[in-house]
Write an enzyme that holds these catalytic residues in place. Structure first.
Site, PDB file in Angstrom:
ATOM      1  N   GLY A  10      72.674  74.549  60.750  1.00 34.70           N
ATOM      2  CA  GLY A  10      71.407  73.921  60.293  1.00 34.70           C
ATOM      3  C   GLY A  10      70.094  74.628  60.484  1.00 34.70           C
ATOM      4  O   GLY A  10      70.350  76.006  60.795  1.00 34.70           O
ATOM      5  N   ALA A 114      70.215  68.664  72.277  1.00 37.01           N
ATOM      6  CA  ALA A 114      68.876  68.658  71.203  1.00 37.01           C
ATOM      7  C   ALA A 114      68.527  67.081  70.938  1.00 37.01           C
ATOM      8  O   ALA A 114      69.341  66.607  69.964  1.00 37.01           O
ATOM      9  CB  ALA A 114      69.138  69.328  70.131  1.00 37.01           C
ATOM     10  N   TYR A 145      69.342  56.686  64.000  1.00 39.24           N
ATOM     11  CA  TYR A 145      68.947  58.044  64.710  1.00 39.24           C
ATOM     12  C   TYR A 145      68.336  57.787  66.023  1.00 39.24           C
ATOM     13  O   TYR A 145      68.982  58.303  67.083  1.00 39.24           O
ATOM     14  CB  TYR A 145      68.054  58.613  63.727  1.00 39.24           C
ATOM     15  CG  TYR A 145      67.432  60.027  64.032  1.00 39.24           C
ATOM     16  CD1 TYR A 145      68.751  61.187  64.058  1.00 39.24           C
ATOM     17  CD2 TYR A 145      66.254  60.493  64.441  1.00 39.24           C
ATOM     18  CE1 TYR A 145      68.172  62.440  64.335  1.00 39.24           C
ATOM     19  CE2 TYR A 145      66.076  61.729  64.678  1.00 39.24           C
ATOM     20  CZ  TYR A 145      67.038  62.688  64.881  1.00 39.24           C
ATOM     21  OH  TYR A 145      66.381  64.074  65.246  1.00 39.24           O
TER      22      TYR A 145
HETATM   23  P1  NAD Z   1      69.727  70.216  60.198  1.00 36.74           P
HETATM   24  O1  NAD Z   1      70.211  69.102  59.387  1.00 36.74           O
HETATM   25  O2  NAD Z   1      69.283  71.347  59.594  1.00 36.74           O
HETATM   26  O3  NAD Z   1      71.010  70.616  61.238  1.00 36.74           O
HETATM   27  C1  NAD Z   1      71.786  69.861  61.869  1.00 36.74           C
HETATM   28  C2  NAD Z   1      73.303  70.529  61.623  1.00 36.74           C
HETATM   29  O4  NAD Z   1      74.456  69.743  62.262  1.00 36.74           O
HETATM   30  C3  NAD Z   1      73.781  70.613  60.125  1.00 36.74           C
HETATM   31  O5  NAD Z   1      73.869  71.861  59.962  1.00 36.74           O
HETATM   32  C4  NAD Z   1      74.804  69.682  59.886  1.00 36.74           C
HETATM   33  O6  NAD Z   1      75.736  70.207  59.041  1.00 36.74           O
HETATM   34  C5  NAD Z   1      75.435  69.795  61.457  1.00 36.74           C
HETATM   35  N1  NAD Z   1      76.095  68.451  61.777  1.00 36.74           N
HETATM   36  C6  NAD Z   1      75.748  67.070  61.453  1.00 36.74           C
HETATM   37  N2  NAD Z   1      76.561  66.348  61.787  1.00 36.74           N
HETATM   38  C7  NAD Z   1      77.730  67.123  62.218  1.00 36.74           C
HETATM   39  C8  NAD Z   1      79.116  66.786  62.743  1.00 36.74           C
HETATM   40  N3  NAD Z   1      79.573  65.587  62.974  1.00 36.74           N
HETATM   41  N4  NAD Z   1      80.004  67.759  63.246  1.00 36.74           N
HETATM   42  C9  NAD Z   1      79.405  69.092  63.090  1.00 36.74           C
HETATM   43  N5  NAD Z   1      78.147  69.251  62.428  1.00 36.74           N
HETATM   44  C10 NAD Z   1      77.358  68.357  62.073  1.00 36.74           C
HETATM   45  O7  NAD Z   1      68.783  69.694  61.168  1.00 36.74           O
HETATM   46  P2  NAD Z   1      67.830  70.472  62.177  1.00 36.74           P
HETATM   47  O8  NAD Z   1      66.138  70.120  61.723  1.00 36.74           O
HETATM   48  O9  NAD Z   1      68.138  71.715  62.566  1.00 36.74           O
HETATM   49  O10 NAD Z   1      68.014  69.619  63.695  1.00 36.74           O
HETATM   50  C11 NAD Z   1      68.931  70.254  64.571  1.00 36.74           C
HETATM   51  C12 NAD Z   1      68.875  69.169  65.734  1.00 36.74           C
HETATM   52  O11 NAD Z   1      67.444  69.042  66.376  1.00 36.74           O
HETATM   53  C13 NAD Z   1      69.300  68.112  65.482  1.00 36.74           C
HETATM   54  O12 NAD Z   1      70.138  67.356  66.451  1.00 36.74           O
HETATM   55  C14 NAD Z   1      67.938  67.148  65.379  1.00 36.74           C
HETATM   56  O13 NAD Z   1      68.338  65.764  65.760  1.00 36.74           O
HETATM   57  C15 NAD Z   1      67.269  67.586  66.433  1.00 36.74           C
HETATM   58  N6  NAD Z   1      65.894  67.624  65.993  1.00 36.74           N
HETATM   59  C16 NAD Z   1      65.103  68.117  65.139  1.00 36.74           C
HETATM   60  C17 NAD Z   1      63.866  68.137  64.827  1.00 36.74           C
HETATM   61  C18 NAD Z   1      63.115  68.907  63.688  1.00 36.74           C
HETATM   62  O14 NAD Z   1      61.932  68.786  63.486  1.00 36.74           O
HETATM   63  N7  NAD Z   1      63.845  69.597  62.958  1.00 36.74           N
HETATM   64  C19 NAD Z   1      63.130  67.412  65.621  1.00 36.74           C
HETATM   65  C20 NAD Z   1      63.706  66.579  66.557  1.00 36.74           C
HETATM   66  C21 NAD Z   1      65.349  66.801  66.909  1.00 36.74           C
END
Ligand code: NAD
Length: 311
Positions: A10, A114, A145
């Site tokens: 991700g 995370a 979520y």
């Molecule tokens: P993203 O969607 O780019 O990455 C999440 C990844 O998890 C993706 O590659 C997806 O394919 C994978 N994924 C989801 N469900 C899955 C499963 N069941 N098995 C295997 N892989 C799975 O999102 P991101 O922005 O990179 O977020 C990453 C983490 O950080 C998440 O847990 C998110 O909740 C947390 N987060 C992100 C933000 C932000 O601003 N980007 C803010 C708060 C928290």
């Protein structure tokens, strides 16, 4: 050191995998590509110590060989994604986190979750400190979520207290940078792609709701410091530079040089009205604070989206 990074393909996960490889770590990147893409880690495939495994972490989780860390990032993260994938979001936050912790326990590894500022919901305390319990609507559309992450935090603390697993909880505030999906519905990629295409920028509500955006390299630095610090309580990682969504849209117009108009759309249900991290704990315990100014981060992100759109 050898780490499993769930959600490693991700946006944040791919930057974390790259960073860990740069530190000389071996990385097993596990992802089911539901919202991420192998393209994000394609440049890492040739690097020694990197392995990409396609697997859904809500299913039984097995990794051969020793592990020092399980870094659990897997979860749909943008409102558009988690509203489209409500059950998967709940499952990955609950079953996926359970599996990640179980694997960490079995391997005698540490586990970082995370988590998110969304555990604060539509906050009644501003800025948000880690000791604030939040104001979440469990039965609203966003509950899938917010509550999944609240459960994930609870089970992480239970594994810590009951099984003695060494854990970390990062409460991540809005993060942005290269490798965000242009169509993930989050404000920054939406505004940038609209501005670059000369289309109107769509702001939800009257744009007076606030957010605080951190650049990806600051978040990776914060996560890295958290990995190395013995801090099992949650830690906010975010940039306290707060702004309204309308202000963000205007900044992106200025930085892209676009002449698009700004149009207003209905506010989504339970959209938080304010969001700003209190980073006192991260400052005190991790000596961390963001270094990249939001405009600078936006410039780097705009350049990346420009190249992608040209490509
Ligand atoms: P993203 O969607 O780019 O990455 C999440 C990844 O998890 C993706 O590659 C997806 O394919 C994978 N994924 C989801 N469900 C899955 C499963 N069941 N098995 C295997 N892989 C799975 O999102 P991101 O922005 O990179 O977020 C990453 C983490 O950080 C998440 O847990 C998110 O909740 C947390 N987060 C992100 C933000 C932000 O601003 N980007 C803010 C708060 C928290």
């Amino acid at each position: 050191m050898r780490a499993l990074v769930t959600g490693g393909a991700g946006f944040i996960g791919s930057h974390l995998c790259e960073f860990l490889l740069d530190q000389g770590w071996e990385v097993v990147c596990m992802d089911n590509f539901v919202t991420g893409s192998p393209e994000n880690v394609a440049p890492l495939q040739a690097r020694p110590g990197f392995r990409l495994v396609r697997h859904n972490v809500t299913e039984y989780l097995r990794v051969d060989g020793p592990l020092d860390w399980v870094l659990h990032l897997a979860s749909p993260a943008s409102p558009r994604d988690y509203l489209e994938l409500p059950i998967q979001t709940l499952k990955v936050g609950a079953l996926g986190t359970h599996n990640a912790l179980g694997l960490a326990k079995a391997k005698d590894a540490r586990c970082l979750l995370a988590s998110t500022s969304e555990v604060y919901g539509d906050p009644l305390i501003h800025p948000q400190r880690e000791d604030y319990w939040g104001n979440v609507n469990p039965v609203g559309p966003r509950g899938v979520y917010d509550e999944a992450k609240r459960f994930a935090e609870a089970i992480t603390m239970a594994y810590h207290r009951f099984h003695g697993v060494d854990t970390r909880i990062a409460r991540i505030f809005n993060c942005f940078g290269p490798r965000m999906r242009i169509d993930d519905g989050r404000a920054i990629p939406a505004f940038i792609s609209q501005a670059l295409a000369g289309r109107p920028l769509t702001v939800f509500g009257d744009g007076s709701q606030t957010r605080s955006f951190q650049y990806i390299s600051d978040l990776i630095d914060g996560l890295w410091r958290l990995v190395r610090a013995p801090v099992t309580d949650p830690v906010n990682l975010g940039n306290p530079q707060e702004m309204t969504l309308l202000e963000l849209a205007k900044r992106i117009l200025r930085l892209t040089g676009a002449r698009s108009e700004i149009v207003f759309r209905p506010l989504p249900t339970d959209d938080p009205k304010v969001r700003q991290p209190d980073i006192g704990r991260a400052r005190a315990l991790l000596a961390w604070e963001p270094r990249v100014d939001v405009d600078e981060g936006l410039r780097l992100t705009i350049d990346w989206f420009r190249q992608r759109l040209r490509g």
